[in-house]
Motif scaffolding. Structure first.
Motif, mmCIF file in Angstrom:
data_model
loop_
_atom_site.group_PDB
_atom_site.id
_atom_site.type_symbol
_atom_site.label_atom_id
_atom_site.label_comp_id
_atom_site.label_asym_id
_atom_site.label_seq_id
_atom_site.Cartn_x
_atom_site.Cartn_y
_atom_site.Cartn_z
ATOM 1 N N ARG A 3 4.323 43.838 118.666
ATOM 2 C CA ARG A 3 3.568 43.111 117.655
ATOM 3 C C ARG A 3 3.509 41.623 117.992
ATOM 4 O O ARG A 3 4.530 41.031 118.364
ATOM 5 C CB ARG A 3 4.228 43.280 116.287
ATOM 6 C CG ARG A 3 4.115 44.677 115.697
ATOM 7 C CD ARG A 3 4.972 44.837 114.460
ATOM 8 N NE ARG A 3 4.787 46.151 113.853
ATOM 9 C CZ ARG A 3 3.977 46.400 112.829
ATOM 10 N NH1 ARG A 3 3.297 45.399 112.274
ATOM 11 N NH2 ARG A 3 3.860 47.611 112.344
ATOM 12 N N TRP A 27 2.890 42.256 108.663
ATOM 13 C CA TRP A 27 3.320 43.566 109.151
ATOM 14 C C TRP A 27 2.220 44.602 108.945
ATOM 15 O O TRP A 27 1.933 45.406 109.839
ATOM 16 C CB TRP A 27 4.596 43.994 108.446
ATOM 17 C CG TRP A 27 5.219 45.197 109.083
ATOM 18 C CD1 TRP A 27 5.083 46.499 108.726
ATOM 19 C CD2 TRP A 27 6.086 45.193 110.220
ATOM 20 N NE1 TRP A 27 5.807 47.315 109.548
ATOM 21 C CE2 TRP A 27 6.430 46.548 110.478
ATOM 22 C CE3 TRP A 27 6.609 44.194 111.044
ATOM 23 C CZ2 TRP A 27 7.268 46.908 111.528
ATOM 24 C CZ3 TRP A 27 7.446 44.556 112.083
ATOM 25 C CH2 TRP A 27 7.766 45.897 112.322
ATOM 26 N N GLY A 30 -0.287 44.318 111.569
ATOM 27 C CA GLY A 30 0.130 44.613 112.931
ATOM 28 C C GLY A 30 0.926 43.521 113.607
ATOM 29 O O GLY A 30 1.212 43.607 114.810
ATOM 30 N N LYS A 32 4.204 40.276 113.240
ATOM 31 C CA LYS A 32 5.569 40.062 112.779
ATOM 32 C C LYS A 32 5.768 38.570 112.552
ATOM 33 O O LYS A 32 5.371 37.748 113.395
ATOM 34 C CB LYS A 32 6.569 40.577 113.807
ATOM 35 C CG LYS A 32 8.030 40.417 113.382
ATOM 36 C CD LYS A 32 8.971 40.962 114.452
ATOM 37 C CE LYS A 32 10.427 40.781 114.037
ATOM 38 N NZ LYS A 32 11.366 41.313 115.076
ATOM 39 N N ARG A 213 -5.322 40.201 109.197
ATOM 40 C CA ARG A 213 -5.759 41.044 110.314
ATOM 41 C C ARG A 213 -6.473 40.203 111.367
ATOM 42 O O ARG A 213 -6.261 40.387 112.575
ATOM 43 C CB ARG A 213 -6.675 42.133 109.773
ATOM 44 C CG ARG A 213 -7.240 43.102 110.801
ATOM 45 C CD ARG A 213 -8.145 44.107 110.106
ATOM 46 N NE ARG A 213 -9.030 44.823 111.007
ATOM 47 C CZ ARG A 213 -10.184 45.364 110.639
ATOM 48 N NH1 ARG A 213 -10.595 45.271 109.372
ATOM 49 N NH2 ARG A 213 -10.939 46.003 111.504
ATOM 50 N N VAL A 216 -3.833 38.087 113.309
ATOM 51 C CA VAL A 216 -3.057 38.917 114.233
ATOM 52 C C VAL A 216 -3.921 39.316 115.431
ATOM 53 O O VAL A 216 -3.452 39.321 116.580
ATOM 54 C CB VAL A 216 -2.491 40.151 113.507
ATOM 55 C CG1 VAL A 216 -1.901 41.142 114.507
ATOM 56 C CG2 VAL A 216 -1.433 39.724 112.497
ATOM 57 N N THR A 217 -5.186 39.628 115.191
ATOM 58 C CA THR A 217 -6.102 39.961 116.287
ATOM 59 C C THR A 217 -6.248 38.780 117.243
ATOM 60 O O THR A 217 -6.203 38.939 118.474
ATOM 61 C CB THR A 217 -7.478 40.356 115.731
ATOM 62 O OG1 THR A 217 -7.348 41.528 114.927
ATOM 63 C CG2 THR A 217 -8.478 40.610 116.850
ATOM 64 N N ARG A 220 -3.008 38.311 119.244
ATOM 65 C CA ARG A 220 -2.897 39.296 120.332
ATOM 66 C C ARG A 220 -3.793 38.887 121.511
ATOM 67 O O ARG A 220 -3.390 38.979 122.681
ATOM 68 C CB ARG A 220 -3.279 40.679 119.815
ATOM 69 C CG ARG A 220 -3.074 41.783 120.838
ATOM 70 C CD ARG A 220 -3.381 43.149 120.260
ATOM 71 N NE ARG A 220 -2.408 43.549 119.251
ATOM 72 C CZ ARG A 220 -2.657 43.679 117.956
ATOM 73 N NH1 ARG A 220 -3.879 43.433 117.490
ATOM 74 N NH2 ARG A 220 -1.719 44.052 117.115
ATOM 75 N N GLU A 235 -13.119 43.118 116.425
ATOM 76 C CA GLU A 235 -12.244 43.815 115.488
ATOM 77 C C GLU A 235 -12.905 43.982 114.129
ATOM 78 O O GLU A 235 -12.833 45.048 113.512
ATOM 79 C CB GLU A 235 -10.929 43.034 115.332
ATOM 80 C CG GLU A 235 -9.976 43.597 114.299
ATOM 81 C CD GLU A 235 -9.324 44.898 114.700
ATOM 82 O OE1 GLU A 235 -8.757 45.577 113.823
ATOM 83 O OE2 GLU A 235 -9.425 45.279 115.890
#
Length: 240
Positions: A3, A27, A30, A32, A213, A216-217, A220, A235
């Motif tokens: 994550r 969380w 996706g 932390k 979301r 987090v995308t 990543r 996404e």
């Protein structure tokens, strides 16, 4: 897949109860979260993204404003968060700003704040609640529109200040019925989005979960050395 790790700044006074909510939202999305407080280590090289959380007013010393008597300040946190936003931009790491955090993104990028926002925007409905009792309108064609959908959105509100003059590279993404700015976003990578409300309290609402979301995308993509906004676009276009 590991994550993405997100640094989350909080108040030393109230962060113990706010951070678990933010971490829960991350969380679900996706990611932390790791809590950062002024006076303790906060190294951007250890994380993939950043959330600047809500809290006390930002000192006008940061943008050349006038101090008002009712303001409650945390200058140590101001210094930490400004350094973190500037560092995230320099390192190409994505940022989500929540309430005070949206204001800090703006200030760190050279913008200013209206310290008595409801005094300026007299047609804006003033509420002080974590419940979704305020209506904001998402601007057409913005990234927030893509992430959370267009049109009116019911949110909460716990603020007295608001963005005034926009920082470099930012645009308005939402406003309320009186014209007060309720969201700002960066036009190019790294991804940066600030919302004046508290989406961590609205985890039951799909449009609010989408904000985490998106972060987090982008985090990543940052970790994988890919385009952040392009990753968010893909996404959000994918079936949920």
């Amino acid at each position: 897949m590991t994550r993405p790790l997100i640094g989350v700044t909080t108040s030393a006074r109230s962060g113990w109860r706010i951070f678990p909510l933010v971490a829960f939202n991350l969380w679900i999305a996706g990611g932390k979260g790791v809590r950062w407080v002024a006076g303790r280590p906060a190294d951007l090289d250890d994380v993939d993204g950043l959330i600047i959380g809500g809290g006390d007013d930002i000192s006008p010393d940061l943008y050349g404003g006038q101090l008002i008597a009712s303001a409650r300040l945390d200058t140590a946190r101001d210094a930490m968060e400004r350094r973190l936003v500037e560092g995230a931009m320099a390192r190409g790491k994505p940022v989500l700003g929540i309430c005070r955090g949206a204001q800090m993104i703006n200030v760190a990028l050279g913008g200013t704040l209206d310290q008595d926002a409801y005094g300026t925007y007299t047609a804006s409905r003033k509420v002080w609640t974590v419940l979704p009792k305020k209506t904001v309108t998402v601007c057409d064609g913005t990234r927030l529109d893509e992430i959370a959908g267009d049109g009116p959105m019911r949110v909460n509100a716990l603020h007295s200040q608001a963005v005034k003059d926009l920082g470099t590279g930012l645009r308005v993404a939402a406003h309320d019925e009186g014209g007060m700015i309720q969201s700002v976003e960066r036009l190019t990578d790294p991804f940066a989005l600030g919302v004046q409300w508290h989406p961590e309290h609205l985890f039951y609402a799909r449009r609010q979960r989408a904000l985490f979301r998106a972060l987090v995308t982008a985090a990543r993509a940052c970790r994988d050395e890919e385009g952040q906004i392009a990753a968010v676009d893909a996404e959000m276009a994918a079936p949920s």
